[in-house]
Structures are given as C-alpha cells and as structure tokens.
Design a protein around this motif. Structure first.
Motif, PDB file in Angstrom:
ATOM      1  N   LYS A 203      -9.045  13.761 -48.982  1.00  0.00           N
ATOM      2  CA  LYS A 203      -7.798  13.335 -49.635  1.00  0.00           C
ATOM      3  C   LYS A 203      -6.757  14.450 -49.593  1.00  0.00           C
ATOM      4  O   LYS A 203      -5.580  14.224 -49.298  1.00  0.00           O
ATOM      5  CB  LYS A 203      -8.078  12.942 -51.081  1.00  0.00           C
ATOM      6  CG  LYS A 203      -8.800  11.624 -51.265  1.00  0.00           C
ATOM      7  CD  LYS A 203      -9.043  11.354 -52.743  1.00  0.00           C
ATOM      8  CE  LYS A 203      -9.780  10.030 -52.933  1.00  0.00           C
ATOM      9  NZ  LYS A 203     -10.071   9.767 -54.364  1.00  0.00           N
ATOM     10  N   GLN A 204      -7.201  15.684 -49.900  1.00  0.00           N
ATOM     11  CA  GLN A 204      -6.267  16.815 -49.893  1.00  0.00           C
ATOM     12  C   GLN A 204      -5.770  17.112 -48.477  1.00  0.00           C
ATOM     13  O   GLN A 204      -4.587  17.413 -48.278  1.00  0.00           O
ATOM     14  CB  GLN A 204      -6.955  18.041 -50.492  1.00  0.00           C
ATOM     15  CG  GLN A 204      -7.248  17.895 -51.988  1.00  0.00           C
ATOM     16  CD  GLN A 204      -8.079  19.044 -52.539  1.00  0.00           C
ATOM     17  OE1 GLN A 204      -8.678  19.801 -51.775  1.00  0.00           O
ATOM     18  NE2 GLN A 204      -8.119  19.159 -53.848  1.00  0.00           N
TER      19      GLN A 204
ATOM     20  N   LYS B 198       1.730   4.740 -62.051  1.00  0.00           N
ATOM     21  CA  LYS B 198       1.520   6.184 -61.913  1.00  0.00           C
ATOM     22  C   LYS B 198       2.102   6.712 -60.608  1.00  0.00           C
ATOM     23  O   LYS B 198       2.796   7.727 -60.595  1.00  0.00           O
ATOM     24  CB  LYS B 198       0.030   6.502 -62.004  1.00  0.00           C
ATOM     25  CG  LYS B 198      -0.284   7.988 -61.977  1.00  0.00           C
ATOM     26  CD  LYS B 198      -1.766   8.240 -62.129  1.00  0.00           C
ATOM     27  CE  LYS B 198      -2.094   9.733 -62.088  1.00  0.00           C
ATOM     28  NZ  LYS B 198      -3.546   9.984 -62.207  1.00  0.00           N
ATOM     29  N   SER B 199       1.832   6.021 -59.490  1.00  0.00           N
ATOM     30  CA  SER B 199       2.270   6.511 -58.180  1.00  0.00           C
ATOM     31  C   SER B 199       3.476   5.764 -57.626  1.00  0.00           C
ATOM     32  O   SER B 199       4.129   6.239 -56.706  1.00  0.00           O
ATOM     33  CB  SER B 199       1.121   6.388 -57.168  1.00  0.00           C
ATOM     34  OG  SER B 199       0.797   5.024 -56.972  1.00  0.00           O
ATOM     35  N   GLY B 200       3.762   4.568 -58.149  1.00  0.00           N
ATOM     36  CA  GLY B 200       4.809   3.737 -57.565  1.00  0.00           C
ATOM     37  C   GLY B 200       4.347   3.000 -56.331  1.00  0.00           C
ATOM     38  O   GLY B 200       5.166   2.459 -55.588  1.00  0.00           O
TER      39      GLY B 200
ATOM     40  N   VAL C 266       1.895   3.377 -46.719  1.00  0.00           N
ATOM     41  CA  VAL C 266       1.623   4.201 -45.538  1.00  0.00           C
ATOM     42  C   VAL C 266       2.563   5.399 -45.501  1.00  0.00           C
ATOM     43  O   VAL C 266       2.149   6.529 -45.249  1.00  0.00           O
ATOM     44  CB  VAL C 266       1.743   3.365 -44.243  1.00  0.00           C
ATOM     45  CG1 VAL C 266       1.573   4.254 -43.016  1.00  0.00           C
ATOM     46  CG2 VAL C 266       0.700   2.259 -44.227  1.00  0.00           C
ATOM     47  N   TYR C 267       3.835   5.180 -45.782  1.00  0.00           N
ATOM     48  CA  TYR C 267       4.794   6.291 -45.815  1.00  0.00           C
ATOM     49  C   TYR C 267       4.415   7.312 -46.879  1.00  0.00           C
ATOM     50  O   TYR C 267       4.563   8.516 -46.700  1.00  0.00           O
ATOM     51  CB  TYR C 267       6.193   5.770 -46.129  1.00  0.00           C
ATOM     52  CG  TYR C 267       7.001   5.379 -44.919  1.00  0.00           C
ATOM     53  CD1 TYR C 267       7.305   6.295 -43.927  1.00  0.00           C
ATOM     54  CD2 TYR C 267       7.489   4.087 -44.789  1.00  0.00           C
ATOM     55  CE1 TYR C 267       8.061   5.929 -42.833  1.00  0.00           C
ATOM     56  CE2 TYR C 267       8.249   3.713 -43.693  1.00  0.00           C
ATOM     57  CZ  TYR C 267       8.536   4.640 -42.719  1.00  0.00           C
ATOM     58  OH  TYR C 267       9.280   4.285 -41.643  1.00  0.00           O
ATOM     59  N   SER C 268       3.933   6.819 -48.011  1.00  0.00           N
ATOM     60  CA  SER C 268       3.659   7.700 -49.144  1.00  0.00           C
ATOM     61  C   SER C 268       2.375   8.490 -48.970  1.00  0.00           C
ATOM     62  O   SER C 268       2.292   9.650 -49.357  1.00  0.00           O
ATOM     63  CB  SER C 268       3.586   6.874 -50.430  1.00  0.00           C
ATOM     64  OG  SER C 268       3.266   7.689 -51.538  1.00  0.00           O
ATOM     65  N   THR C 269       1.345   7.857 -48.399  1.00  0.00           N
ATOM     66  CA  THR C 269       0.003   8.450 -48.416  1.00  0.00           C
ATOM     67  C   THR C 269      -0.586   8.721 -47.040  1.00  0.00           C
ATOM     68  O   THR C 269      -1.561   9.454 -46.931  1.00  0.00           O
ATOM     69  CB  THR C 269      -0.969   7.525 -49.167  1.00  0.00           C
ATOM     70  OG1 THR C 269      -1.150   6.311 -48.418  1.00  0.00           O
ATOM     71  CG2 THR C 269      -0.437   7.175 -50.547  1.00  0.00           C
ATOM     72  N   GLY C 270      -0.055   8.086 -45.988  1.00  0.00           N
ATOM     73  CA  GLY C 270      -0.583   8.281 -44.649  1.00  0.00           C
ATOM     74  C   GLY C 270      -1.652   7.301 -44.240  1.00  0.00           C
ATOM     75  O   GLY C 270      -2.045   7.266 -43.077  1.00  0.00           O
TER      76      GLY C 270
ATOM     77  N   SER D 279      -9.171   4.215 -50.569  1.00  0.00           N
ATOM     78  CA  SER D 279     -10.104   5.106 -51.265  1.00  0.00           C
ATOM     79  C   SER D 279     -10.035   6.530 -50.722  1.00  0.00           C
ATOM     80  O   SER D 279     -10.601   7.448 -51.310  1.00  0.00           O
ATOM     81  CB  SER D 279     -11.535   4.574 -51.144  1.00  0.00           C
ATOM     82  OG  SER D 279     -11.893   4.403 -49.794  1.00  0.00           O
ATOM     83  N   PHE D 280      -9.311   6.729 -49.606  1.00  0.00           N
ATOM     84  CA  PHE D 280      -9.172   8.065 -49.028  1.00  0.00           C
ATOM     85  C   PHE D 280      -7.834   8.706 -49.398  1.00  0.00           C
ATOM     86  O   PHE D 280      -7.343   9.585 -48.698  1.00  0.00           O
ATOM     87  CB  PHE D 280      -9.320   7.994 -47.498  1.00  0.00           C
ATOM     88  CG  PHE D 280     -10.680   7.561 -47.058  1.00  0.00           C
ATOM     89  CD1 PHE D 280     -11.722   8.453 -47.010  1.00  0.00           C
ATOM     90  CD2 PHE D 280     -10.916   6.231 -46.727  1.00  0.00           C
ATOM     91  CE1 PHE D 280     -12.981   8.049 -46.623  1.00  0.00           C
ATOM     92  CE2 PHE D 280     -12.166   5.820 -46.333  1.00  0.00           C
ATOM     93  CZ  PHE D 280     -13.211   6.733 -46.284  1.00  0.00           C
ATOM     94  N   ARG D 281      -7.272   8.274 -50.464  1.00  0.00           N
ATOM     95  CA  ARG D 281      -6.033   8.886 -50.961  1.00  0.00           C
ATOM     96  C   ARG D 281      -6.106   8.966 -52.473  1.00  0.00           C
ATOM     97  O   ARG D 281      -6.946   8.338 -53.110  1.00  0.00           O
ATOM     98  CB  ARG D 281      -4.803   8.072 -50.541  1.00  0.00           C
ATOM     99  CG  ARG D 281      -4.764   6.654 -51.121  1.00  0.00           C
ATOM    100  CD  ARG D 281      -3.408   6.034 -50.840  1.00  0.00           C
ATOM    101  NE  ARG D 281      -3.321   4.629 -51.171  1.00  0.00           N
ATOM    102  CZ  ARG D 281      -2.986   4.137 -52.359  1.00  0.00           C
ATOM    103  NH1 ARG D 281      -2.755   4.958 -53.359  1.00  0.00           N
ATOM    104  NH2 ARG D 281      -2.887   2.836 -52.552  1.00  0.00           N
ATOM    105  N   GLY D 282      -5.199   9.723 -53.058  1.00  0.00           N
ATOM    106  CA  GLY D 282      -5.105   9.766 -54.508  1.00  0.00           C
ATOM    107  C   GLY D 282      -4.436   8.516 -55.030  1.00  0.00           C
ATOM    108  O   GLY D 282      -4.087   7.610 -54.277  1.00  0.00           O
ATOM    109  N   SER D 283      -4.229   8.471 -56.339  1.00  0.00           N
ATOM    110  CA  SER D 283      -3.617   7.282 -56.938  1.00  0.00           C
ATOM    111  C   SER D 283      -2.145   7.209 -56.599  1.00  0.00           C
ATOM    112  O   SER D 283      -1.546   6.174 -56.691  1.00  0.00           O
ATOM    113  CB  SER D 283      -3.793   7.292 -58.444  1.00  0.00           C
ATOM    114  OG  SER D 283      -3.211   8.451 -58.994  1.00  0.00           O
TER     115      SER D 283
END
Length: 661
Positions: free
Chosen positions: A74-75, A477-479, A578-582, A657-661
C-alpha cells in the motif's frame, strides 16, 4: 516489483470503464433487447459495461503475488503515485502510462500528479460538466505557502502548477491569516497522505458539478474528503464559492462512521466544530446532515451511531424547514394571500414562533455525544433531553399545513403556468421533508411510520436540494467510496429531473415510494429474461394507456434512476478512485468471505443499482466502439434483492484492498 508496476500501469488504463446507455450505440439495438420501439427504451434498457471483469481480477492477482506485505505494498503504491521513488522507477511506470494512456496533465520527468480529471455525463443530449479542484494559499502570512517553498523537488514541481488567482475572485475565501483560491482542473488524491509537504494538507479528492435547480438557479454539487482542519474547511468554502458565489443555501453531508470507529468519530467532531463556526463567520447557515453509509448502520443496537446522527441532524432538519417556510412566505406575498380563517392565522403565527424558538435554542450535539457513549443504549440515550426531538414532531404538523394550504391556493385560484409550477414544487418539497423526518425520527412519533432505507433518504435529500435550489457537499474519510456512492445517487437524480422536467411530480412520487418500487422490480427480475419482459410490459402500459399509468411510469423512472446511478459510479467514481489511489476498485467490502465479510459488507449500495447490465462476450472483447451495434453482449447479474452478486462484488471491489481508505 516489475509485476506491481505492470499491474498499476494496466490499472491506469482502466480509468474509463465506458458504461453507456444503449442509445449511444443505437436505439435499434436497445429495441431489439427489449422487443419494443418506444422512445424511452434507451433509458431503461440494461446498461452496456465494456470493461472486462476478468481484466480487473487479473490486476488483483498480480498485486497479490508481490513479494512484500500488503501494508508495505500500500505504501509503495501511494509513493509511486506521488512520484516519490527513484527516477528509474518513475520512468518505468510512466513510460507505459504516457505511451498507452495519454492522460492530460501528467507531469513531465515521471512525476504523477496531481492529475487532471474532467468528465461529462451523458443523458438524452444533456451534458453535465464536472471539475476537479485544488487549492492555492494566497501569498500572505499563510504558513502553508512558506512550507511549499521548502518542500521536496517533486512536491514543489506539483505545487508550481497551482497558479494563484486574483484575491477576491469567486473561488477565493479569506479570514484572518487563512486565505485560499480554488483552481479548476486538478485534484490531489489520497496517495499524498504518504508525502510530507503542502499537498498533504490539501482537501483530497475535491470535485464539483455545476447544476441547475428546477427553478433554473445555479447549484454546486461537490464531493470531497473529510474537511477535518480549519484549512480544509476554508478550501471547501472556496470550492463552493468558485461554482456558486454568494451561496445562501448549502447542505453539508458527512458519511463518517459514528461511535464504531474512533478515528472517524474524532474527524466528525472536528468537522462539526468547523461547520458551526467557520460557516457562521462567513454568514452561511448550512443544513448540516450526518448519515452513515456503511455497515455500521447495522450495529446501532451496539454503539448508538445512528442515534448520535439523529441528534446531530435536528438543526439540519430545522434549516430545511426554515427554507420551506421562507419560500412559502415569498409565494403568498406575491399572490397577496391572507390566511382566510382563524385556524390558518393561528398556524402561521405558531410556525413563526417555532422558527424563532428553534433559532434561539442552545442545541449542542456534543453534549448528546457524551451522554450517548456506551453499549446497548438505543431508546434511552436521549431520555434526559427529548425536547429537541419534540420540535421535530411540531415541524411535521406545520409542514402538512403548508402542503395543504398550497394545494388549496392552487385549486381555488385556478393558478396556471410558472406560478403553478412554483407552488407545486414547494408542495412536493414539504412532502419530501415530511417523509425524511418520518424516517429519521419514527421512534419519537405517535403514528410510528415506516422507515426509509438509507438510499431512499439520500435520494430524498437530493430531490429536496433540486426543489429548494440548494447546493450540496458530501464527504467521507477519503472522498472515494462512500462519497462516490452518494454523489452518484445525487447526480442521477439531477439528470432524471432534467430529462423529465415536465413530470416532476412523477419523479418525486418515484423517490417517495422508491423502496416499495425497487422491491417490486427486483422480485420480477430473478432472471434476465424476466427483467426484459418486465421492462417491456411497463413500456407497453405507458405507451398504450389512455390515462396516465402512474404506477408503470414510476417503475420505469426507478429503473432509469438505478441505471444512472451505476453509470455515474463507473464513469466518475471509478475514474476518481484510480486517479486518487492508482488501483481500480471501490472499497465497499462486498467481496470478503465468511462471517467477517458479511458483517463488513456495505448493506446500502446494492439497492441503488439495477438487477442486470450487459457486458461484451469474451469473443467481442477488444472490438472497436465503431462496431458497437454488432457486438454481442451477455447479461451480468449485478444484484438480487439488494445484495450484490458474487461476480459483480469481485469486480466492483477490484484491487481496493491494496490501498488505504
């Protein structure tokens, strides 16, 4: 890690899953699906989803094979999205992205973002423009701008793109040392939580639609991450002002988990404080509404989260009631209406007194918060202070009086044209607000009315905003996920209203009876053949009936509304994630197995979606869009009785599940 880079690169290629109404590939194809040539067939026919389910799951498989822990992965993904790794890694990632997916706004030299996101939603030739926002501190004593100068090179490059607009412009907000300008065209995703510097303090995932109400007035419909700091709340205000300057009616909706999540509860308390203080300093009194939109709604018996929100929502309900009364007074003044009986005069005076009393009542939701903490407290949390809830009961009585009075005025004076529409819109607004109050505060009402589902409550608020000319903001929380679901429902209502502007009463009727209607639709759609037959029958009834078939019309409107929700979710929400988290996917916890999975699964989202969509057959994957009418499609079951099917759950969950909230 090359497999991770390749998976992310492929994920970025999935930013636009291309979900469309059948009309975009020809009404003839839609007619063949439903065996009907009615003009509305394109709106209610099953949507076409051209993104392959298998391709999303293959990305998840590649990420699962990474030789590091999920937390480290995730990081890594977050830092890759922020362009914080070595030059070679960035070039490896962005080479494929830039060559295969030309993304406007991608930074040179391998830096990922912030990224540009602009979209248009299609419906019957009506286009809705939406914009991404970032926020630039004005060059003053603001500590954020000094921090920008000392940030690392990649953050500095990102920040250079943010040019300061003229102070005092529509998107500008200023108070003391805090001063921000909203800039259209870029958004900062939640990956930047991993990066030290000014971008970490932005209001993440800030997007806004420019809409119009039924009266033709301008409205802003915004979605964003939680504004839990003073800076972020000012950023939110600057975004609203950029779209709807001098906004006087604004609904702020929080979807944070109450009581069941310590982090989100703390965020809610900070947000509540800033909404009540900063908005007041700017001369805005918002309708402040909190509604949980996740699995925590099922555990009110345990943590009282729903009860906490009911207490916090009282002032928001009062604000809506006040707006209804304002419009009522304005209408009656224009019509030179004088209360004809002593009973009407008494109700009018009583309503004015109630508003004045509510304005002065020392209501403090944090006081209820302290009383409410604990287990198994539903039903007795608020026993010491039930008076504010009694105000809600009084409001119900007055809303019914307003509704009946408007009906009498319209009928007795034979009013027609624009004024008749204005009266009808206000009647409908009073009715919708009554239904919302009945649902939220059923336990405090002597009649014990039926409660609405959370989806229906959100649709009611979206329609109320239309009728009262109110702008709205929604945050989680994340939008990304919960905010995406509610934004999709809000924009679906907006699109439905614009496409059926001459049938507003039918649209409102469909929303008021949404739960009953969608249950009827789902019970008739256990198979794709049954669903087609059901839609064809409704279309036939509406087309052939001498009188208006109200029930069939409402059925079709709910079918169209659910199609639009899915289309907005996939065209807009998927792309934002996708833009936010990849990585592609929406975190509704609907794909987890076992007891824990069933407990965490979002119980609301399925009710807002249609039972079936169409996906290309495996042999048709990769066929050109120009040949769309000849592509063979197979049905994909999305949900049954409000519960998402296993395959669609896996697809919508994607790689979240491979990203944060």
């Amino acid at each position: 890690m090359q497999s991770v880079y390749a998976a992310l690169s492929e994920g970025m290629r999935m930013m636009d899953p291309n979900v469309t109404h059948c009309a975009q590939i020809g009404a003839q194809h839609a007619s063949s699906i439903l065996d009907c040539s009615d003009g509305r067939v394109d709106a209610v026919a099953p949507l076409l989803l051209r993104l392959s389910v298998e391709s999303v799951l293959s990305i998840r498989e590649r990420l699962s094979s990474a030789p590091i822990s999920k937390k480290e992965l995730k990081q890594q993904i977050a830092r890759m999205m922020c362009g914080r790794l070595g030059k070679n890694v960035r070039n490896t990632m962005t080479k494929n992205l830039i060559e295969d997916v030309p993304v406007e706004g991608m930074h040179e030299k391998g830096n990922f973002g912030p990224l540009v996101l602009e979209w248009r939603s299609w419906k019957a030739g009506v286009m809705t423009e939406s914009n991404a926002f970032h926020f630039q501190p004005s060059q003053s004593e603001n500590s954020i701008s000094s921090e920008a100068e000392s940030s690392t090179s990649s953050s500095a490059r990102s920040h250079e793109v943010m040019q300061t607009s003229t102070s005092g412009a529509p998107g500008h907000t200023s108070l003391g040392s805090l001063s921000f300008d909203a800039k259209i065209g870029k958004a900062v995703g939640t990956s930047y939580r991993e990066v030290e510097g000014p971008l970490q303090r932005q209001l993440f995932n800030a997007y806004c639609n420019t809409c119009t109400s039924v009266h033709g007035s301008l409205r802003a419909v915004c979605r964003h991450a939680v504004p839990d700091t003073k800076e972020r709340m000012h950023m939110l205000l600057s975004m609203v002002n950029a779209v709807h300057s001098n906004c006087q009616r604004l609904r702020c909706t929080s979807l944070l988990t109450r009581s069941g999540n310590k982090d989100e509860e703390a965020m809610w308390l900070r947000q509540d404080h800033f909404v009540r203080t900063i908005f007041a300093e700017q001369g805005i009194r918002p309708a402040w509404i909190s509604l949980q939109a996740n699995a925590n709604t099922k555990f009110n018996w345990l943590n009282g989260g729903e009860q906490l929100n009911k207490a916090a929502n009282i002032q928001g309900v009062f604000t809506y009631g006040h707006w209804v009364f304002e419009d009522f007074k304005l209408l009656t003044k224009e019509l030179r209406w004088i209360p004809p009986s002593d009973g009407d005069k008494k109700c009018f005076r009583s309503l004015e007194e109630l508003i004045n009393y509510c304005e002065m009542y020392p209501f403090d939701p944090e006081a209820y918060q302290k009383k409410a903490l604990g287990f198994f407290m539903k039903g007795r949390i608020f026993e010491p202070s039930r008076q504010p809830f009694m105000f809600v009961v009084a409001w119900l009585k007055h809303l019914r009086w307003i509704e009946m009075t408007l009906v009498k005025i319209r009928m007795q004076n034979k009013i027609e044209g624009v004024m008749s529409n204005r009266i009808m819109y206000l009647e409908l607004a009073a009715k919708l607000l009554s239904v919302f109050i009945n649902s939220q505060y059923a336990e405090f009402l002597p009649t014990n009315p039926d409660m609405c589902s959370r989806v229906q409550e959100l649709l009611i608020l979206a329609m109320l905003d239309q009728l009262l000319g109110c702008s709205s903001t929604v945050n989680c929380k994340s939008g990304c996920d919960r905010a995406g679901m509610v934004h999709a429902a809000t924009m679906a209502v907006d699109t439905l209203v614009r496409c059926h502007g001459n049938s507003i009463a039918d649209v409102v009727g469909a929303i008021i009876h949404f739960d009953t209607i969608r249950t009827e639709i789902d019970s008739c759609a256990m198979t794709f053949g049954e669903y087609k037959d059901f839609l064809s029958t409704c279309l036939h009834n509406v087309a052939s009936s001498d009188k208006a078939d109200t029930h069939s019309t409402r059925l079709l409107l709910v079918c169209e509304l659910r199609n639009l929700v899915l289309m907005q979710m996939m065209q807009i929400g998927w792309k934002i994630n996708v833009y936010s988290t990849g990585v592609p996917g929406m975190k509704y916890h609907v794909s987890a197995d076992g007891i824990r999975g069933r407990l965490q699964a979002n119980p609301h989202i399925g009710a807002a979606l249609p039972p079936f969509a169409l996906v290309p057959s495996k042999s048709a994957v990769g066929t050109s869009e120009d040949q769309g009418a000849s592509i063979e499609y197979t049905p994909l079951a999305i949900q049954q009785h409000g519960q998402m099917t296993a395959l669609f759950s896996e697809f919508i969950h994607g790689c979240s599940s491979f990203r944060g909230s």
